[in-house]
Design a protein around this motif. Structure first.
Motif, PDB file in Angstrom:
ATOM      1  N   GLU A 182       0.830  -1.206   0.000  1.00 52.94           N
ATOM      2  CA  GLU A 182       0.000   0.000   0.000  1.00 52.94           C
ATOM      3  C   GLU A 182       0.866   1.258   0.000  1.00 52.94           C
ATOM      4  OE1 GLU A 182      -2.703  -0.152   3.228  1.00 52.94           O
ATOM      5  OE2 GLU A 182      -3.741  -1.950   2.512  1.00 52.94           O
ATOM      6  N   ILE A 183       2.088   1.129   0.518  1.00 55.52           N
ATOM      7  CA  ILE A 183       3.003   2.275   0.548  1.00 55.52           C
ATOM      8  C   ILE A 183       3.605   2.455  -0.841  1.00 55.52           C
ATOM      9  CG2 ILE A 183       5.067   3.249   1.634  1.00 55.52           C
ATOM     10  CD1 ILE A 183       4.496   1.444   4.040  1.00 55.52           C
ATOM     11  N   LYS A 184       3.428   3.630  -1.425  1.00 54.40           N
ATOM     12  CA  LYS A 184       3.835   3.896  -2.800  1.00 54.40           C
ATOM     13  C   LYS A 184       5.335   3.695  -3.037  1.00 54.40           C
ATOM     14  CE  LYS A 184      -0.165   5.001  -4.552  1.00 54.40           C
ATOM     15  NZ  LYS A 184      -0.781   4.146  -5.614  1.00 54.40           N
ATOM     16  N   ARG A 185       6.153   4.138  -2.076  1.00 52.72           N
ATOM     17  CA  ARG A 185       7.599   4.025  -2.274  1.00 52.72           C
ATOM     18  C   ARG A 185       8.029   2.564  -2.340  1.00 52.72           C
ATOM     19  NH1 ARG A 185       9.774   2.805   2.725  1.00 52.72           N
ATOM     20  NH2 ARG A 185       8.530   3.411   4.546  1.00 52.72           N
ATOM     21  N   LEU A 186       7.409   1.706  -1.536  1.00 51.83           N
ATOM     22  CA  LEU A 186       7.746   0.282  -1.564  1.00 51.83           C
ATOM     23  C   LEU A 186       7.259  -0.369  -2.853  1.00 51.83           C
ATOM     24  CD1 LEU A 186       7.105  -0.898   2.116  1.00 51.83           C
ATOM     25  CD2 LEU A 186       9.250  -0.211   1.043  1.00 51.83           C
ATOM     26  N   GLU A 187       6.106   0.087  -3.332  1.00 47.90           N
ATOM     27  CA  GLU A 187       5.567  -0.443  -4.591  1.00 47.90           C
ATOM     28  C   GLU A 187       6.507  -0.105  -5.751  1.00 47.90           C
ATOM     29  OE1 GLU A 187       2.720  -2.412  -7.044  1.00 47.90           O
ATOM     30  OE2 GLU A 187       2.983  -2.348  -4.859  1.00 47.90           O
ATOM     31  N   LEU A 188       7.016   1.146  -5.767  1.00 45.46           N
ATOM     32  CA  LEU A 188       7.936   1.569  -6.815  1.00 45.46           C
ATOM     33  C   LEU A 188       9.235   0.764  -6.757  1.00 45.46           C
ATOM     34  CD1 LEU A 188       9.060   3.427  -9.027  1.00 45.46           C
ATOM     35  CD2 LEU A 188       9.693   5.053  -7.221  1.00 45.46           C
ATOM     36  N   VAL A 189       9.797   0.623  -5.559  1.00 44.78           N
ATOM     37  CA  VAL A 189      11.058  -0.107  -5.398  1.00 44.78           C
ATOM     38  C   VAL A 189      10.888  -1.562  -5.812  1.00 44.78           C
ATOM     39  CG1 VAL A 189      12.733  -0.954  -3.702  1.00 44.78           C
ATOM     40  CG2 VAL A 189      11.993   1.431  -3.653  1.00 44.78           C
ATOM     41  N   LYS A 190       9.768  -2.156  -5.436  1.00 42.54           N
ATOM     42  CA  LYS A 190       9.481  -3.539  -5.838  1.00 42.54           C
ATOM     43  C   LYS A 190       9.449  -3.650  -7.362  1.00 42.54           C
ATOM     44  CE  LYS A 190       5.407  -6.296  -6.584  1.00 42.54           C
ATOM     45  NZ  LYS A 190       3.969  -6.461  -6.330  1.00 42.54           N
ATOM     46  N   ASP A 191       8.767  -2.714  -8.026  1.00 45.75           N
ATOM     47  CA  ASP A 191       8.648  -2.762  -9.484  1.00 45.75           C
ATOM     48  C   ASP A 191      10.007  -2.584 -10.168  1.00 45.75           C
ATOM     49  OD1 ASP A 191       5.941  -3.180  -9.291  1.00 45.75           O
ATOM     50  OD2 ASP A 191       5.402  -1.070  -9.582  1.00 45.75           O
ATOM     51  N   LEU A 192      10.820  -1.668  -9.647  1.00 49.64           N
ATOM     52  CA  LEU A 192      12.157  -1.461 -10.212  1.00 49.64           C
ATOM     53  C   LEU A 192      13.013  -2.713 -10.064  1.00 49.64           C
ATOM     54  CD1 LEU A 192      12.917   2.158  -8.910  1.00 49.64           C
ATOM     55  CD2 LEU A 192      12.430   1.495 -11.268  1.00 49.64           C
ATOM     56  N   GLU A 241       5.092  -4.874 -19.107  1.00 46.69           N
ATOM     57  CA  GLU A 241       3.949  -4.414 -18.306  1.00 46.69           C
ATOM     58  C   GLU A 241       4.363  -3.320 -17.326  1.00 46.69           C
ATOM     59  OE1 GLU A 241       2.346  -7.851 -16.412  1.00 46.69           O
ATOM     60  OE2 GLU A 241       1.792  -8.840 -18.303  1.00 46.69           O
ATOM     61  N   LEU A 242       5.553  -3.458 -16.738  1.00 46.65           N
ATOM     62  CA  LEU A 242       6.024  -2.472 -15.770  1.00 46.65           C
ATOM     63  C   LEU A 242       6.323  -1.138 -16.443  1.00 46.65           C
ATOM     64  CD1 LEU A 242       8.315  -4.735 -13.563  1.00 46.65           C
ATOM     65  CD2 LEU A 242       6.195  -3.610 -12.860  1.00 46.65           C
ATOM     66  N   ILE A 243       6.808  -1.172 -17.660  1.00 46.65           N
ATOM     67  CA  ILE A 243       7.044   0.071 -18.407  1.00 46.65           C
ATOM     68  C   ILE A 243       5.716   0.775 -18.668  1.00 46.65           C
ATOM     69  CG2 ILE A 243       7.786   1.028 -20.632  1.00 46.65           C
ATOM     70  CD1 ILE A 243       9.980  -1.111 -20.695  1.00 46.65           C
ATOM     71  N   GLU A 244       4.716   0.013 -19.074  1.00 49.39           N
ATOM     72  CA  GLU A 244       3.391   0.579 -19.341  1.00 49.39           C
ATOM     73  C   GLU A 244       2.777   1.163 -18.072  1.00 49.39           C
ATOM     74  OE1 GLU A 244       1.541   1.023 -22.126  1.00 49.39           O
ATOM     75  OE2 GLU A 244       3.361   0.472 -23.226  1.00 49.39           O
TER      76      GLU A 244
END
Length: 421
Positions: free
Chosen positions: A240-250, A303-306
């Motif tokens: 739910e935390i945006k920063r963790l979601e971004l780091v996970k995706d990267l 998918e992550l780029i999109e």
């Protein structure tokens, strides 16, 4: 680089060392903030020295003679500087001083070599690599301080000096933490010093290489990577935390492309093109080695780029992903590891190892192809990063067992036919 060097000259006196109300006069050469002082073997009465103008006051004969001499010194020092510029020689405060004093044959020093290397290589080395050289420079200075010497001539570099430097690195405890350097970290500093000394040897700044008898001893460490189950745990974990979601995706994106942190951060739309197979590929140059890499996009990476195509930060920076510092990224990965109950020391570089092992090699991708995808110029480098994991070894050995088993049946039949004869 040398034409941009800042050069200045000034004259000064050492007021704290006056004898009989007289002080010695010095010339100070400054190049890029580094100084070299020259004793001019002249004295002046303290009250007759103008520190603002750098000359003697008044019209007395002594003052006129001193000022005339200072003008001569100034002209000769500027001539020495101009000569070095015309010769395209290395310009520093010490080299100008040596030319002025007629001591051009004086050997270069170790710290002069380090300064020269780090200045000349500032445009050809990546920021990260150059930063490592600055760290090595710091430890060289600390080592010289411990030996209670300011510098050392290159001709004084011996095998004993290298052994002592290695011993110093192994025993040194940095002030910012209490952990001593591991063996391979020590060897990296020695390796950087060796490259700089080799440069000096090729430039004929020294007659012999002190590293000829020195043998580095690296310890082969097992490179950590995520298993398929561990990777899937991270992929399936919702944050739910945006920063963790971004780091996970990267991190996941790197696991499926093999790109390093800085190469992911530098990606933009121009790096996405259609490849020979008609699918989307990433084509970029690795910042560390400048080697070109061409990577077909796997579905999850695409998918992550999109996902971040319309993100407010990517629109502003024109990159494929929002930018985040490497330090913060690795810090947040520790949180992700805890939340996913992964006990490994999760860093962004583990994603690159995971791509080489879990994603590619373990799925039968030849090591030659993996080497190309990682941007390595030698397969030997790939073998360090990418290992065939145990599941692949088990699968291959089971396949071999079946072949041997079938071969064994045929062997039994041949044995029976032979006995009947």
């Amino acid at each position: 680089m040398q034409s941009q060097a800042t050069f200045s000259l000034s004259f000064w006196v050492s007021a704290s060392r006056k004898i009989n109300n007289q002080v010695s006069v010095y010339a100070r050469i400054t190049v890029n903030g580094k100084r070299a002082n020259i004793s001019l073997q002249r004295k002046v009465i303290v009250s007759e020295w103008d520190s603002n103008k750098g000359k003697a006051r008044g019209n007395k004969q002594e003052s006129r003679l001193l000022n005339r001499y200072l003008d001569q010194v100034k002209n000769r020092i500027y001539e020495a500087h101009d000569e070095l510029v015309k010769e395209k020689a290395f310009i520093c405060a010490q080299s100008i001083k040596a030319r002025f004093l007629g001591e051009d044959n004086e050997e270069y020093s170790l710290l002069t070599l380090v300064d020269y290397h780090n200045t000349q290589m500032s445009e050809s080395l990546s920021y990260g690599t150059l930063k490592n050289y600055f760290t090595t420079q710091k430890y060289i200075k600390l080592f010289l301080d411990k030996k209670k010497i300011q510098d050392i001539y290159l001709t004084q570099l011996t095998y004993r000096f290298l052994v002592d430097f290695e011993k110093f690195l192994r025993s040194h405890v940095p002030e910012d933490h209490q952990k001593q350097m591991e063996n391979n970290t020590v060897m990296k500093h020695i390796q950087r010093l060796r490259k700089m000394v080799t440069l000096a040897y090729k430039m004929e700044w020294m007659d012999k290489d002190p590293f000829i008898k020195f043998k580095p001893t690296y310890i082969k460490n097992e490179r950590e990577f995520l298993s398929d189950d561990e990777l899937q745990t991270i992929i399936e974990k919702a944050f739910e935390i945006k920063r963790l979601e971004l780091v996970k995706d990267l991190f996941v994106f790197s696991c499926y492309t093999g790109l390093s942190y800085i190469d992911v951060m530098n990606l933009n739309e121009d790096n996405i093109t259609f490849g020979i197979d008609g699918g989307k590929w990433i084509i970029t140059n690795r910042q560390k080695t400048h080697n070109k890499v061409k990577i077909p996009l796997l579905p999850i990476a695409e998918e992550l780029i999109e996902k971040y195509k319309e993100h407010i930060k990517t629109k502003k920076t024109k990159t494929l992903f929002p930018n985040i510092s490497n330090q913060k990224l690795n810090s947040y990965l520790k949180e992700i590891a805890d939340l996913c109950k992964i006990k490994k020391n999760l860093t962004f570089h583990i994603a690159r190892h995971t791509f080489a092992t879990t994603i590619t090699l373990s799925n039968g991708v030849p090591i030659e192809t993996v080497s190309k995808l990682l941007g390595h110029s030698k397969i030997a480098t790939t073998q360090i990063y990418a290992r065939v994991i145990e599941s692949k070894v088990s699968k291959d050995m089971n396949s071999l067992k079946e072949k041997l088993k079938n071969s064994g049946i045929n062997n039994d039949q041949r044995t029976k036919r032979s006995s009947l004869r």
